[in-house]
Design a protein around this motif. Structure first.
Motif, PDB file in Angstrom:
ATOM      1  N   PRO A   1       0.747  -1.250   0.039  1.00  0.00           N
ATOM      2  CA  PRO A   1      -0.009  -0.023   0.024  1.00  0.00           C
ATOM      3  C   PRO A   1       0.869   1.320  -0.114  1.00  0.00           C
ATOM      4  O   PRO A   1       1.535   1.337   0.865  1.00  0.00           O
TER       5      PRO A   1
ATOM      6  N   GLU B   1      -3.758   2.466   5.574  1.00  0.00           N
ATOM      7  CA  GLU B   1      -5.215   2.137   5.971  1.00  0.00           C
ATOM      8  C   GLU B   1      -6.010   3.195   6.445  1.00  0.00           C
ATOM      9  O   GLU B   1      -6.995   3.716   5.738  1.00  0.00           O
ATOM     10  N   HIS B   2      -5.517   3.810   7.253  1.00  0.00           N
ATOM     11  CA  HIS B   2      -6.264   5.169   7.983  1.00  0.00           C
ATOM     12  C   HIS B   2      -6.337   6.254   6.824  1.00  0.00           C
ATOM     13  O   HIS B   2      -7.212   6.844   6.607  1.00  0.00           O
TER      14      HIS B   2
ATOM     15  N   THR C   1      -6.141   5.845   3.395  1.00  0.00           N
ATOM     16  CA  THR C   1      -6.939   5.598   2.606  1.00  0.00           C
ATOM     17  C   THR C   1      -8.401   5.993   2.985  1.00  0.00           C
ATOM     18  O   THR C   1      -9.253   6.397   1.953  1.00  0.00           O
TER      19      THR C   1
END
Length: 146
Positions: free
Chosen positions: A93, A97-98, A100
């Motif tokens: 990535p 995650e946060h 995105t």
């Protein structure tokens, strides 16, 4: 005269004895005061050193924890890169995650606000035909009549 000379010598001896005794007692008092002050300073330094050692131990534990977390992150990243089957592994990535999730939610809000911001029609008050909101009353007021 025989009595006066011994009395004078006694008085001089008492005066000298008084000052010597006073000097000795003040010297002992100063020594005791110095000893108690020195003892208090040593106790204070001992407490400060114990507190310093405690803080250093906490700092070392924090640094060790951060090093372990960094090692774990590095090993996970190496595992992600070293896998031979590229289809089975998820892509690396670019954003976390946060980040995105934040960007997805934020872009949805920007698109909505852009649609509401651009309007092809003018407000009714500024259109070619007046709406009547800013039209004054044609009846004259009492102040105009006078």
């Amino acid at each position: 005269m025989e009595v006066v000379i011994p009395l004078a010598m006694l008085a001089i001896g008492l005066i000298i004895g008084y000052f010597v005794a006073r000097f000795m007692y003040t010297k002992e008092g100063a020594v005791k005061a110095n000893q108690t002050a020195e003892k208090a300073i040593k106790e204070l330094l001992a407490q400060q050193s114990q507190h310093h050692v405690f803080q250093v131990k906490q700092s070392i534990e924090t640094i060790e924890k951060q090093c372990n977390d960094l090692k774990q992150s590095l090993s996970e990243y190496e595992e992600l890169l070293d896998t031979a089957d590229s289809d089975a592994t998820p892509a690396v990535p670019f954003f976390g995650e946060h980040t995105t999730a934040y960007l997805r939610n934020n872009l949805k809000g920007v698109e909505k606000s852009k649609q509401n911001a651009s309007s092809d029609t003018q407000p009714r008050d500024f259109a070619n035909h007046s709406s009547g909101l800013f039209v004054g009353n044609k009846a004259t007021s009492a102040a105009d009549k006078e």
